[in-house]
Motif scaffolding. Structure first.
Motif, PDB file in Angstrom:
ATOM      1  N   THR A  12       0.842  -1.196   0.000  1.00  0.00           N
ATOM      2  CA  THR A  12       0.000   0.000   0.000  1.00  0.00           C
ATOM      3  C   THR A  12       0.876   1.245   0.000  1.00  0.00           C
ATOM      4  O   THR A  12       1.472   1.593   1.021  1.00  0.00           O
TER       5      THR A  12
ATOM      6  N   TRP B 234       2.581  -2.235  14.261  1.00  0.00           N
ATOM      7  CA  TRP B 234       3.056  -2.392  12.883  1.00  0.00           C
ATOM      8  C   TRP B 234       4.461  -2.988  12.827  1.00  0.00           C
ATOM      9  O   TRP B 234       4.906  -3.434  11.765  1.00  0.00           O
TER      10      TRP B 234
ATOM     11  N   LEU C 223      -6.840   3.341   3.597  1.00  0.00           N
ATOM     12  CA  LEU C 223      -6.298   2.651   4.766  1.00  0.00           C
ATOM     13  C   LEU C 223      -6.403   3.534   6.001  1.00  0.00           C
ATOM     14  O   LEU C 223      -6.785   3.065   7.090  1.00  0.00           O
ATOM     15  N   GLN C 224      -6.070   4.802   5.868  1.00  0.00           N
ATOM     16  CA  GLN C 224      -6.146   5.735   6.999  1.00  0.00           C
ATOM     17  C   GLN C 224      -7.579   5.879   7.485  1.00  0.00           C
ATOM     18  O   GLN C 224      -7.829   6.001   8.699  1.00  0.00           O
TER      19      GLN C 224
ATOM     20  N   LEU D 178      -3.573   4.608   0.381  1.00  0.00           N
ATOM     21  CA  LEU D 178      -3.215   5.041   1.731  1.00  0.00           C
ATOM     22  C   LEU D 178      -4.355   5.820   2.374  1.00  0.00           C
ATOM     23  O   LEU D 178      -4.626   5.672   3.571  1.00  0.00           O
ATOM     24  N   LYS D 179      -5.036   6.646   1.580  1.00  0.00           N
ATOM     25  CA  LYS D 179      -6.156   7.425   2.120  1.00  0.00           C
ATOM     26  C   LYS D 179      -7.254   6.496   2.634  1.00  0.00           C
ATOM     27  O   LYS D 179      -7.814   6.716   3.718  1.00  0.00           O
TER      28      LYS D 179
ATOM     29  N   VAL E  85       3.398   8.090  13.370  1.00  0.00           N
ATOM     30  CA  VAL E  85       2.406   9.137  13.144  1.00  0.00           C
ATOM     31  C   VAL E  85       2.859  10.322  13.979  1.00  0.00           C
ATOM     32  O   VAL E  85       2.666  10.343  15.201  1.00  0.00           O
TER      33      VAL E  85
ATOM     34  N   MET F 218      -8.317   2.822   9.569  1.00  0.00           N
ATOM     35  CA  MET F 218      -7.631   2.914  10.867  1.00  0.00           C
ATOM     36  C   MET F 218      -8.317   3.904  11.798  1.00  0.00           C
ATOM     37  O   MET F 218      -8.222   3.784  13.025  1.00  0.00           O
ATOM     38  N   ALA F 219      -9.025   4.878  11.214  1.00  0.00           N
ATOM     39  CA  ALA F 219      -9.752   5.864  12.015  1.00  0.00           C
ATOM     40  C   ALA F 219     -11.175   5.410  12.335  1.00  0.00           C
ATOM     41  O   ALA F 219     -11.961   6.166  12.910  1.00  0.00           O
TER      42      ALA F 219
ATOM     43  N   SER G 147     -14.133   3.185   4.206  1.00  0.00           N
ATOM     44  CA  SER G 147     -13.161   3.634   3.211  1.00  0.00           C
ATOM     45  C   SER G 147     -13.758   3.786   1.821  1.00  0.00           C
ATOM     46  O   SER G 147     -13.294   4.611   1.028  1.00  0.00           O
TER      47      SER G 147
ATOM     48  N   THR H 217      -0.703   7.328  -3.309  1.00  0.00           N
ATOM     49  CA  THR H 217      -1.119   8.602  -2.730  1.00  0.00           C
ATOM     50  C   THR H 217      -2.332   9.183  -3.459  1.00  0.00           C
ATOM     51  O   THR H 217      -2.713  10.324  -3.202  1.00  0.00           O
TER      52      THR H 217
END
Length: 375
Positions: A73, A345, A120-121, A117-118, A337, A124-125, A129, A76
């Motif tokens: 992953t 990770w 995935l973020q 990545l967006k 982060v 994670m939040a 997605s 961008t």
């Protein structure tokens, strides 16, 4: 009935078109051209006394086998799934993870519409997605099918992937190769690194029922896989890696430097910039100018071993630091982060680089064993 027909038609219109892998623009790396895998791979070797030499990279003049690589992953793109355009992120990861295999094999690396990545973020939040993971798998399968039809020509091939790319390959193995001896014939081995591939506790098979983990350098038709953590920062209780969610199973771990087990020095090729960007310069030794090559080697500094501890199974990286040594006592590679290290990770960003030299050597050894079996 009309409403159903309209819905089906709309879905068909909205469905992304299949990727065309006859179009070479949809390949990140292919033999016979200048691309993301033909960059400068020279490495600065830093000795314990701080002295430096340059190890030049030489690609194989006439490689006898192929490597099919699927990247992790890195996209961008600001959409849930990436497009097929090659950006700086894909070029960089090909240099860091795939290009060095050109010393032993022809490298084929397709672009695919991965979860970005967006996306995935967002996950994670705790958000939705909107990504379609099936789309990426379809692309990878289509690319591999195209490679087999047009490029393989009876050659052996090693499947190599990291993180999301490793998941794609694990699905490919499970759906298209597991339990299918004829399909497995061209597969020298598979290296899905940085992914939780389950095996039965203490065994060599599990999710892949007929494709075992490799137990020696001459094993073929097998899997090399691991997730890496610092010896000083083991997987936490709720780690995303190293812990299986299935009772009676554990995450597979194979040490490329010692497939028979135990600890061994790692032939690491560490990138001098982050997998996800160049980052700030790192002081690889206490004195001396910054390293200007794309890779650095620190012989004897890192050892690796597969361990099972506190319910986790992982590749434990130990730094043999020496305060009298002129070199760094630590290495970068954690997922950060801001100032916060994400311990669950592990050393995910450098999973492959920790043992890159060992993986390349193993690929060559396994091909020799595979070729011998074909005679």
């Amino acid at each position: 009935m009309l409403t159903t027909a309209i819905a089906i038609a709309a879905a068909q219109v909205a469905a992304p078109a299949p990727a065309d892998y006859r179009d070479t623009a949809n390949w990140l790396c292919r033999p016979g051209r200048e691309d993301s895998c033909t960059v400068n791979l020279d490495a600065t070797v830093v000795a314990p006394d701080g002295s430096r030499t340059i190890e030049k990279f030489t690609p194989a003049a006439n490689p006898k086998f192929d490597c099919f690589y699927v990247y992790p992953t890195v996209s961008t793109d600001q959409t849930p799934n990436s497009d097929l355009s090659i950006d700086a992120a894909e070029r960089r990861v090909a240099m860091i993870q795939a290009a060095r295999f050109r010393s032993v094999c022809r490298v084929y690396a397709p672009m695919y519409r991965q979860v970005t990545l967006k996306a995935l973020q967002a996950v994670m939040a705790g958000q939705t997605s909107g990504a379609d993971p099936v789309l990426g798998y379809r692309d990878v399968k289509a690319a591999f099918d195209d490679y087999m039809k047009h490029d393989n020509q009876g050659r052996g091939v090693i499947l190599i992937g990291h993180s999301q790319g490793a998941r794609m390959l694990s699905q490919l193995l499970e759906r298209e190769f597991d339990g299918k001896p004829e399909a497995m014939k061209p597969i020298i081995s598979a290296m899905p690194i940085g992914f939780n591939l389950d095996v039965a506790a203490g065994q060599r098979t599990g999710t892949l029922k007929s494709i075992p983990t490799c137990a020696s350098a001459t094993d073929t038709g097998c899997v090399v896989t691991y997730v890496s953590f610092r010896a000083t920062v083991p997987p936490p209780a709720k780690s995303r890696f190293a812990r299986s969610a299935t009772p009676g199973m554990q995450v597979a771990c194979t040490n490329p430097a010692a497939l028979g087990g135990g600890s061994a020095p790692l032939n690491a090729y560490l990138p001098t910039g982050s997998l996800l960007g160049t980052g700030s310069a790192f002081a690889w030794s206490k004195d001396g100018p910054p390293v200007t090559t794309n890779f650095v080697k620190l012989p004897g500094l890192i050892s690796g071993a597969c361990v099972v501890k506190d319910g986790a199974s992982y590749f434990e990286a130990t730094l043999n630091a020496d305060s009298a040594d002129a070199r760094t006592d630590t290495i970068p590679g954690d997922v950060m982060v801001g100032p916060q290290r994400l311990d669950d990770w592990g050393l995910h960003l450098i999973d492959m680089n920790l043992a890159m030299g060992d993986l390349v050597k193993l690929a060559e050894t396994q091909h020799a064993a595979w070729a011998k079996k074909q005679r």
